[in-house]
Design a protein around this motif. Structure first.
Motif, mmCIF file in Angstrom:
data_model
loop_
_atom_site.group_PDB
_atom_site.id
_atom_site.type_symbol
_atom_site.label_atom_id
_atom_site.label_comp_id
_atom_site.label_asym_id
_atom_site.label_seq_id
_atom_site.Cartn_x
_atom_site.Cartn_y
_atom_site.Cartn_z
ATOM 1 N N ARG A 45 59.399 71.150 -18.476
ATOM 2 C CA ARG A 45 59.107 70.108 -19.291
ATOM 3 C C ARG A 45 59.525 68.959 -18.910
ATOM 4 N NH1 ARG A 45 60.348 72.889 -25.370
ATOM 5 N NH2 ARG A 45 58.594 74.764 -25.199
ATOM 6 N N GLN A 47 59.832 65.320 -17.295
ATOM 7 C CA GLN A 47 58.961 64.188 -17.112
ATOM 8 C C GLN A 47 59.145 64.175 -15.349
ATOM 9 O OE1 GLN A 47 56.716 62.806 -18.774
ATOM 10 N NE2 GLN A 47 57.468 64.343 -20.465
ATOM 11 N N GLN A 48 60.111 64.410 -14.590
ATOM 12 C CA GLN A 48 60.268 64.316 -13.338
ATOM 13 C C GLN A 48 59.625 65.307 -12.733
ATOM 14 O OE1 GLN A 48 64.868 64.262 -13.394
ATOM 15 N NE2 GLN A 48 64.693 62.681 -12.214
ATOM 16 N N GLY A 49 59.335 65.004 -11.259
ATOM 17 C CA GLY A 49 58.847 66.081 -10.771
ATOM 18 C C GLY A 49 59.841 66.981 -10.039
ATOM 19 N N ASN A 63 57.098 72.094 -10.354
ATOM 20 C CA ASN A 63 56.676 72.015 -11.889
ATOM 21 C C ASN A 63 55.449 71.267 -12.044
ATOM 22 O OD1 ASN A 63 57.581 69.439 -11.465
ATOM 23 N ND2 ASN A 63 59.026 69.513 -13.245
ATOM 24 N N SER A 65 54.805 68.643 -13.660
ATOM 25 C CA SER A 65 55.098 67.002 -13.713
ATOM 26 C C SER A 65 54.856 66.785 -12.125
ATOM 27 C CB SER A 65 56.277 66.710 -14.194
ATOM 28 O OG SER A 65 56.441 66.880 -15.663
ATOM 29 N N GLN A 68 50.840 67.033 -11.337
ATOM 30 C CA GLN A 68 50.181 65.860 -11.781
ATOM 31 C C GLN A 68 50.543 64.610 -11.330
ATOM 32 O OE1 GLN A 68 51.729 66.172 -16.128
ATOM 33 N NE2 GLN A 68 49.993 67.705 -16.594
ATOM 34 N N LEU A 69 51.711 64.308 -10.689
ATOM 35 C CA LEU A 69 52.150 63.110 -9.917
ATOM 36 C C LEU A 69 51.205 63.034 -8.672
ATOM 37 C CD1 LEU A 69 53.448 60.508 -9.525
ATOM 38 C CD2 LEU A 69 55.454 62.020 -8.771
ATOM 39 N N THR A 141 61.267 61.407 -8.606
ATOM 40 C CA THR A 141 61.111 60.426 -9.675
ATOM 41 C C THR A 141 60.030 59.104 -9.227
ATOM 42 O OG1 THR A 141 63.183 60.974 -10.382
ATOM 43 C CG2 THR A 141 62.205 59.121 -11.535
#
Length: 365
Positions: A45, A47-49, A63, A65, A68-69, A141
């Motif tokens: 969960r 927000q950082q990769g 993860n 994130s 998605q990044l 980040t």
């Protein structure tokens, strides 16, 4: 081999709960997506990769994130080398961080290459996850928003400084010149004051004094908005001029300790230091109750330190917490922090019942 391939496919499609790594001191469990353990849920969960690398720097887990990044699916990421997502120009920095990570952890800024070919600035934080250093955790980040915010703050600061300079010039060239002309006309009238009665002559004399007072105040305001000495002679001369005027206006004795051969600094650095000293002395006058202040400027080991010290009543612990820990406080402190942040500097505040010391520390070439 077949079993190994099945394991890799399970990892690739996110159906693995955990890795069990055999170490010298026993077995260590690394949980992945779907695990019931709380920290696995937290990683998913974040927000950082986040990713886990094997001994060959291959990605064995990432993860959502991070996927998605990067703009790809997780199964596309797993199995690839992390360096494949880092532009070639940043590979030396990547190698350095890996070497530093051998001691347990490392952190630094590099660019991250996305699936569409674009790159974004990112902070990489590496940590060893196993005793034998075979597994590495990485937090990534995205710094794009932070960089944009810093760029906007820098532009805003430059606009404010340019506006101050413009106002200072307008006050001097327009209002100042008009008052100077008025003073000349009053002088002509004073030369014929014998034609006036006592009341008229006194009023004319008072007007002359008022015009001179306004001229001095306009000149002072203009110089405080942007001291011309800062451009012409440099920081040391501008600070000596400001300190002398401040002492005269406030009745606070200020001891300025700066080397006579201090030399010039980049324009933005000189302006930042001048504004910081200006703000500190203003705060001393308004809040400290101190009758003295000391300013020290010195360079040492590639760092420039500016210290402004008073012997006043100090800052309460609650207020210090707001200023230092929470980053709150008045507009003045916020402005000082922002100027220093844009220049890669730091602000320190030390205060007790015997006074306050504000230190600004900046890197110089």
């Amino acid at each position: 081999m077949e079993e190994a391939e099945q394991t890799l496919r399970a990892i690739q499609y996110g159906t693995v709960d955990a890795f069990v790594v055999e170490e010298l001191e026993g077995h260590r469990v690394y949980t992945l997506e779907g695990s019931d353990l709380p920290y696995s849920t937290l990683v998913e969960r974040m927000q950082q990769g986040a990713a886990m690398l094997d001994a060959s720097e291959g990605i064995v887990y990432c993860n959502l994130s991070l996927a998605q990044l990067l703009g790809v699916s997780r199964e596309t990421v797993v199995g690839r080398l992390l360096r494949g997502f880092i532009p070639a120009g940043d590979h030396p920095a990547y190698e350095r961080l890996l070497r530093e990570n051998q001691n347990g952890s490392s952190e630094g800024e590099m660019r991250l290459q996305l699936a569409d070919g674009s790159v974004v600035p990112a902070n990489f934080s590496f940590s060893k996850l196993s005793r034998d250093k075979s597994a590495t955790g990485v937090l990534i980040t995205d710094l794009t928003a932070q960089k944009q915010q810093m760029e906007f703050a820098s532009r805003l600061q430059n606009m404010q400084d340019e506006e101050r300079k413009r106002l200072a010039r307008d006050l001097h060239d327009s209002v100042g010149q008009t008052l100077a002309a008025l003073s000349i006309n009053i002088g002509i009238a004073q030369a014929q004051s014998e034609k006036l009665d006592a009341l008229g002559a006194r009023a004319l004399s008072e007007n002359a004094a008022l015009v001179e007072q306004v001229l001095r105040e306009i000149r002072t305001i203009s110089h405080l908005l942007h001291p011309p000495l800062l451009d012409i002679a440099g920081l040391a001369s501008a600070l000596r001029w400001y300190v002398d005027g401040f002492s005269e206006r406030s009745n606070i004795k200020v001891d300025l300790k700066i080397e006579t051969d201090f030399g010039r600094l980049p324009d933005e650095l000189e302006l930042a230091i001048f504004r910081i000293v200006q703000e500190c002395l203003t705060n001393i006058h308004r809040h400290s109750g101190s009758t003295t202040a000391t300013i020290r400027l010195y360079q040492e080991g590639g760092r420039l330190t500016v210290e402004v010290q008073d012997r006043g009543k100090g800052i309460s612990l609650e207020k210090q917490h707001e200023l230092i820990e929470l980053g709150r406080g008045g507009v003045g402190f916020a402005g000082m922090r922002e100027r220093l942040r844009l220049l890669g500097g730091t602000l320190e505040i030390k205060s007790d019942g015997s006074g306050t010391t504000v230190s600004a520390i900046l890197k110089v070439a």
